[in-house]
Write an enzyme that holds these catalytic residues in place. Sequence first.
Site, mmCIF file in Angstrom:
data_model
loop_
_atom_site.group_PDB
_atom_site.id
_atom_site.type_symbol
_atom_site.label_atom_id
_atom_site.label_comp_id
_atom_site.label_asym_id
_atom_site.label_seq_id
_atom_site.Cartn_x
_atom_site.Cartn_y
_atom_site.Cartn_z
ATOM 1 N N ASP A 51 0.859 -1.054 0.057
ATOM 2 C CA ASP A 51 0.092 -0.109 -0.109
ATOM 3 C C ASP A 51 0.931 1.221 0.080
ATOM 4 O O ASP A 51 0.525 2.438 -0.548
ATOM 5 C CB ASP A 51 -0.679 -0.179 1.323
ATOM 6 C CG ASP A 51 -2.131 -0.854 1.180
ATOM 7 O OD1 ASP A 51 -2.465 -1.191 -0.117
ATOM 8 O OD2 ASP A 51 -2.776 -1.423 2.086
ATOM 9 N N GLY A 52 2.119 0.955 0.771
ATOM 10 C CA GLY A 52 2.848 2.331 0.874
ATOM 11 C C GLY A 52 3.429 2.692 -0.582
ATOM 12 O O GLY A 52 3.473 3.915 -0.868
ATOM 13 N N ASN A 123 -4.457 8.764 1.768
ATOM 14 C CA ASN A 123 -4.910 8.274 2.997
ATOM 15 C C ASN A 123 -5.325 9.318 3.848
ATOM 16 O O ASN A 123 -6.320 9.211 4.446
ATOM 17 C CB ASN A 123 -3.437 7.451 3.493
ATOM 18 C CG ASN A 123 -3.477 6.044 3.526
ATOM 19 O OD1 ASN A 123 -4.563 5.635 2.943
ATOM 20 N ND2 ASN A 123 -2.529 5.204 3.979
ATOM 21 N N THR A 163 -8.343 2.942 7.165
ATOM 22 C CA THR A 163 -8.093 1.592 7.590
ATOM 23 C C THR A 163 -6.629 1.631 7.927
ATOM 24 O O THR A 163 -5.987 0.757 8.145
ATOM 25 C CB THR A 163 -8.357 0.463 6.423
ATOM 26 O OG1 THR A 163 -7.625 0.989 5.317
ATOM 27 C CG2 THR A 163 -9.554 -0.101 6.342
ATOM 28 N N ASN A 166 -5.602 6.133 10.909
ATOM 29 C CA ASN A 166 -6.749 6.453 11.489
ATOM 30 C C ASN A 166 -7.285 5.311 12.542
ATOM 31 O O ASN A 166 -7.872 5.590 13.461
ATOM 32 C CB ASN A 166 -7.746 6.788 10.500
ATOM 33 C CG ASN A 166 -9.394 6.845 10.876
ATOM 34 O OD1 ASN A 166 -9.630 7.864 11.757
ATOM 35 N ND2 ASN A 166 -10.079 5.804 10.637
ATOM 36 N N SER A 168 -5.704 3.150 13.592
ATOM 37 C CA SER A 168 -4.592 2.656 14.868
ATOM 38 C C SER A 168 -5.034 3.576 16.202
ATOM 39 O O SER A 168 -4.591 3.232 17.186
ATOM 40 C CB SER A 168 -3.228 2.950 14.408
ATOM 41 O OG SER A 168 -2.953 2.028 13.568
#
Length: 266
Positions: A51-52, A123, A163, A166, A168
């Site tokens: 995803d990064g 994100n 996901t 946020n 976390s």
Amino acid sequence: MPNRRNIYFFYKKDPNLQSHIDELYELAGKNGFNVISDQKEANIIISIGGDGSFLQAVRKTGFREDCLYAGISTLSSPSLYCDFHIEDKHHMIEAMTLEKIEVRRYPVLSAMIDNTTSFYCLNELSVRSAIIKTFVMDVYIDDLHFETFRGDGMIVATPTGSTAYNKSVNGSVVDPMLPCMQVSELASLNNNKYRTLGSSFILSSSRTLTLKVVQDGNDYPIIGMDNEAVSIQHVEQIVIQLTDKRIKTVKLKDNSFWEKVKRTFL
Ligand code: NAP
């Protein structure tokens, strides 16, 4: 995708990946796609990594609305932005050539710092104190002074970013079909002197969130835009809005956002 034929692959040079990259180039060519070396000429941008890497691919190519983005995961399984897996290249080509995919559109945030510099985020935008001292911001929703925040900082997340960071901090997971932004606190101070809402809140796409940094010496925060950060001295205000911009990504027919959430977290 008969009218989209120019693919740009975005990846970090890694000798362990090279054989996969060579195979992808070959497969793309065999199936009538052109592999392009200049992203400006591409109409399909494919990130290889996690995803990064997908976030970097979107950022480094300028959040293009005229392109279709796709992610190929090199990690143990497909991830939130990566529908495909590096070990399953044939599945990807088959999906693209046999039109087994749909297009999904992800909302993007914009943040304007002191009326001069603006950024997009797929994100989230995060604002955090850069020093060991509480950080104070006046939080405005449109023109309403909503609260004065004192603590480590805040996160403003898109639905797809919900996901990530946020989540976390106990933010909600939001369906990307709802264009909105979620504001979550990082360690707010709450006592008889300082009071914040204390829970995440979700703003509609028509709202504007303004964070006015109180100029008390701690006005040099770290501002995170997805996986990049800037430190700007003497920040006075950050104006955050959901834009009309949408990042178009491929969606396999049996791979909805909620299927991915279930696969990733449950
Ligand atoms: P990283 O610190 O190397 O990894 C962050 C992790 O978050 C990776 O496992 C990444 O997945 C995952 N991730 C990224 N976007 C996601 C999403 N939308 N939904 C679910 N998981 C997601 O940094 P990175 O890989 O470059 O990713 C940047 C993101 O890290 C930031 O945008 C922020 O959301 C997140 N972050 C989280 C925390 C935290 O949770 N405490 C702190 C700082 C930053 P892959 O392994 O597939 O890349």
